[in-house]
Scaffold this motif. Sequence first.
Motif, PDB file in Angstrom:
ATOM      1  N   ARG A 186       0.833  -1.212   0.000  1.00  0.00           N
ATOM      2  CA  ARG A 186       0.000   0.000   0.000  1.00  0.00           C
ATOM      3  C   ARG A 186       0.859   1.250   0.000  1.00  0.00           C
ATOM      4  N   TYR A 187       1.982   1.220   0.694  1.00  0.00           N
ATOM      5  CA  TYR A 187       2.790   2.433   0.863  1.00  0.00           C
ATOM      6  C   TYR A 187       4.155   2.302   0.177  1.00  0.00           C
ATOM      7  N   ALA A 188       4.174   1.563  -0.920  1.00  0.00           N
ATOM      8  CA  ALA A 188       5.419   1.395  -1.675  1.00  0.00           C
ATOM      9  C   ALA A 188       5.875   2.688  -2.329  1.00  0.00           C
ATOM     10  N   ASP A 189       4.995   3.674  -2.455  1.00  0.00           N
ATOM     11  CA  ASP A 189       5.351   4.932  -3.124  1.00  0.00           C
ATOM     12  C   ASP A 189       5.451   6.109  -2.156  1.00  0.00           C
ATOM     13  N   VAL A 190       5.495   5.830  -0.852  1.00  0.00           N
ATOM     14  CA  VAL A 190       5.610   6.904   0.142  1.00  0.00           C
ATOM     15  C   VAL A 190       7.084   7.050   0.519  1.00  0.00           C
ATOM     16  N   VAL A 191       7.721   8.113   0.027  1.00  0.00           N
ATOM     17  CA  VAL A 191       9.159   8.297   0.219  1.00  0.00           C
ATOM     18  C   VAL A 191       9.437   8.858   1.606  1.00  0.00           C
ATOM     19  N   ILE A 192      10.429   8.280   2.276  1.00  0.00           N
ATOM     20  CA  ILE A 192      10.892   8.771   3.572  1.00  0.00           C
ATOM     21  C   ILE A 192      12.419   8.786   3.557  1.00  0.00           C
ATOM     22  N   THR A 193      12.995   9.309   4.610  1.00  0.00           N
ATOM     23  CA  THR A 193      14.443   9.279   4.769  1.00  0.00           C
ATOM     24  C   THR A 193      14.838   8.017   5.511  1.00  0.00           C
ATOM     25  N   GLY A 194      15.696   7.225   4.893  1.00  0.00           N
ATOM     26  CA  GLY A 194      16.238   6.065   5.584  1.00  0.00           C
ATOM     27  C   GLY A 194      17.448   6.450   6.412  1.00  0.00           C
ATOM     28  N   TYR A 195      17.611   5.816   7.561  1.00  0.00           N
ATOM     29  CA  TYR A 195      18.683   6.170   8.489  1.00  0.00           C
ATOM     30  C   TYR A 195      19.679   5.024   8.640  1.00  0.00           C
ATOM     31  N   THR A 196      20.925   5.366   8.877  1.00  0.00           N
ATOM     32  CA  THR A 196      21.927   4.433   9.384  1.00  0.00           C
ATOM     33  C   THR A 196      22.655   5.125  10.517  1.00  0.00           C
ATOM     34  N   HIS A 197      22.921   4.387  11.601  1.00  0.00           N
ATOM     35  CA  HIS A 197      23.600   4.943  12.779  1.00  0.00           C
ATOM     36  C   HIS A 197      22.887   6.195  13.297  1.00  0.00           C
ATOM     37  N   ARG A 198      21.561   6.203  13.159  1.00  0.00           N
ATOM     38  CA  ARG A 198      20.719   7.296  13.640  1.00  0.00           C
ATOM     39  C   ARG A 198      20.981   8.610  12.925  1.00  0.00           C
ATOM     40  N   ARG A 199      21.471   8.543  11.691  1.00  0.00           N
ATOM     41  CA  ARG A 199      21.683   9.750  10.902  1.00  0.00           C
ATOM     42  C   ARG A 199      21.040   9.563   9.534  1.00  0.00           C
ATOM     43  N   PRO A 200      20.500  10.649   8.939  1.00  0.00           N
ATOM     44  CA  PRO A 200      19.905  10.531   7.608  1.00  0.00           C
ATOM     45  C   PRO A 200      20.909   9.938   6.630  1.00  0.00           C
ATOM     46  N   ALA A 201      20.453   8.975   5.809  1.00  0.00           N
ATOM     47  CA  ALA A 201      21.385   8.253   4.942  1.00  0.00           C
ATOM     48  C   ALA A 201      20.973   8.312   3.482  1.00  0.00           C
ATOM     49  N   GLN A 202      19.807   7.750   3.128  1.00  0.00           N
ATOM     50  CA  GLN A 202      19.358   7.718   1.749  1.00  0.00           C
ATOM     51  C   GLN A 202      17.831   7.714   1.716  1.00  0.00           C
ATOM     52  N   PRO A 203      17.248   8.168   0.619  1.00  0.00           N
ATOM     53  CA  PRO A 203      15.793   8.051   0.498  1.00  0.00           C
ATOM     54  C   PRO A 203      15.385   6.588   0.359  1.00  0.00           C
ATOM     55  N   THR A 204      14.291   6.244   0.962  1.00  0.00           N
ATOM     56  CA  THR A 204      13.685   4.929   0.779  1.00  0.00           C
ATOM     57  C   THR A 204      12.181   5.130   0.880  1.00  0.00           C
ATOM     58  N   PRO A 207      14.246  -0.006  -3.249  1.00  0.00           N
ATOM     59  CA  PRO A 207      13.013   0.670  -2.861  1.00  0.00           C
ATOM     60  C   PRO A 207      12.126   1.117  -4.018  1.00  0.00           C
ATOM     61  N   GLY A 208      12.486   0.786  -5.253  1.00  0.00           N
ATOM     62  CA  GLY A 208      11.603   1.150  -6.354  1.00  0.00           C
ATOM     63  C   GLY A 208      10.221   0.549  -6.169  1.00  0.00           C
ATOM     64  N   VAL A 209       9.207   1.260  -6.616  1.00  0.00           N
ATOM     65  CA  VAL A 209       7.821   0.793  -6.405  1.00  0.00           C
ATOM     66  C   VAL A 209       7.619  -0.607  -6.984  1.00  0.00           C
ATOM     67  N   SER A 210       8.018  -0.798  -8.226  1.00  0.00           N
ATOM     68  CA  SER A 210       7.841  -2.109  -8.849  1.00  0.00           C
ATOM     69  C   SER A 210       8.647  -3.179  -8.123  1.00  0.00           C
ATOM     70  N   ALA A 211       9.846  -2.806  -7.672  1.00  0.00           N
ATOM     71  CA  ALA A 211      10.684  -3.767  -6.962  1.00  0.00           C
ATOM     72  C   ALA A 211      10.043  -4.184  -5.649  1.00  0.00           C
ATOM     73  N   VAL A 212       9.544  -3.210  -4.893  1.00  0.00           N
ATOM     74  CA  VAL A 212       8.931  -3.534  -3.598  1.00  0.00           C
ATOM     75  C   VAL A 212       7.716  -4.429  -3.798  1.00  0.00           C
ATOM     76  N   ARG A 213       6.910  -4.124  -4.798  1.00  0.00           N
ATOM     77  CA  ARG A 213       5.709  -4.945  -5.003  1.00  0.00           C
ATOM     78  C   ARG A 213       6.070  -6.346  -5.493  1.00  0.00           C
ATOM     79  N   ALA A 214       7.175  -6.454  -6.216  1.00  0.00           N
ATOM     80  CA  ALA A 214       7.660  -7.791  -6.583  1.00  0.00           C
ATOM     81  C   ALA A 214       8.162  -8.539  -5.345  1.00  0.00           C
ATOM     82  N   GLN A 215       8.835  -7.826  -4.440  1.00  0.00           N
ATOM     83  CA  GLN A 215       9.273  -8.439  -3.184  1.00  0.00           C
ATOM     84  C   GLN A 215       8.081  -8.941  -2.377  1.00  0.00           C
ATOM     85  N   VAL A 216       7.031  -8.145  -2.357  1.00  0.00           N
ATOM     86  CA  VAL A 216       5.816  -8.548  -1.639  1.00  0.00           C
ATOM     87  C   VAL A 216       5.279  -9.860  -2.194  1.00  0.00           C
ATOM     88  N   THR A 217       5.269  -9.986  -3.508  1.00  0.00           N
ATOM     89  CA  THR A 217       4.777 -11.217  -4.132  1.00  0.00           C
ATOM     90  C   THR A 217       5.631 -12.418  -3.730  1.00  0.00           C
TER      91      THR A 217
END
Length: 463
Positions: free
Chosen positions: A141-159, A438-448
């Motif tokens: 449902r939320y495969a297209d909702v972009v957030i900031t991904g964190y590593t070591h409690r610091r902003p790292a990459q979009p996911t 984190p691509g939308v199509s990739a995430v939905r394929a992972q879900v499958t």
Amino acid sequence: MSTPALTTYQRHHLRPTYEHHVGYLFPAMVRASQAHVVMLTEQGLIPAERGARLLRGLADLRADTTPPPAYDGSFEDVYYLVEKRLAEACGIPTSQLDVQLARSRNDLDAGVFRMVLRDQLLGVLDRVLAAGSTALEQADRYADVVITGYTHRRPAQPTTIGHALAGYAEALAGEAVAYADLLDTLNTSPLGSCAFAGTDLDISPARVAELLGFGALVTNSYEAVAGADHLVAVGTLNARSLATGARLARTLMDWLSWRWVTTPADFTQGSSIMPQKRNPVVLEHLVSMAGATAADAASVLNNVGAAWWEDSNNATTDVQVRLWESNDRTDRFFALLGGFLAEIEPLEPPSSAEIVASGATTTAAADALTRHGVPFRAAHSVVGRLVRGGDPSTWNAETVRDDAREVTDPLSDDAVADLIAAAVRPELVLDRAQADGPGVSAVRAQVTVLRGAFDGVAQRLAA
């Protein structure tokens, strides 16, 4: 006649142990005894009429829903309570019972422990599968909702929210397989091993196992009563699974605090003094539950490691309460976490400007340069220089070329344009083609794929 006063040992060990164990063990011992008496009768080891009398008495015990009696010292433990109540139900003295023929408290305990743990873990696995299904639904449902991904409690990459939840679902899928494997181990019957060396009587352990729904027999009768690896496995698998779930709970706390997702009202408590507050304390409880489960696992490991390689209370009876409580806590943990995940919705996820300002897009900016032939370390250095000059929203073609000039060959117009686009457009991550990304199509394929994994475990569970 007054009841004799309990001894110190009875007051401080036998009574509390009985109170902890009777609700679990008595019904299982009655079921095991029914199967044992059927086998003894079929094997001709007791006359049919005596077997029938015992089975009638055991049926009465199984149908009796009255609470177990209080511990009064007239019996040692649940094992002897079964004898006492069966004799009463059959109208005979305990001296005329055959129910313990060719059976020891050792193999009976080992068998009913497995039965109780098996029944509990069937419920736990149901909860894991349900939580996994919920995580996958929300990931899709939320495969297209972009957030900031964190590593070591610091902003790292979009996911995306979907990418993060699909990742947790994959962890759950691995845990589901581990629980199914553990159930296969628990579904192996030790009954018939007696004290540990079996018997000269012509019993049929396979018939008892069949009647109780066990899928196989333990190969060695010594291991059947001395072994405790399966008990350690229950405690450690619960601890491992809840530790991973607790990590997600900590991340969800951040998401709620940052208002990226809604706070499910059903999982909050109000403040005693601040009327505006609704506290999602269930997430704190999940972390605490994981800690308690780790402590239970440590207790089991310590007790088993302190025991002898033989039947020993350290490695059997004394660890049971820890495992029963661990399983109950694990069942509740996944019910709570699955319920919480089902109710979260995006609220105010970070804007593109916020993600850009955090620096989370700079890795993609450096990658963009490498697509135009710039060596990775040079691309990294160029972007590092740009970051020190300001966040990506301030970059333009001139600043990019100026910072690149001292590091690498002159950049093409296309390279500059691609770098700037990657730096200021975090939503480009939705188009990422990498299968596990984190691509939308990739995430939905992972879900499958993960739904297929859960379906496979569900089929094992049904069998």
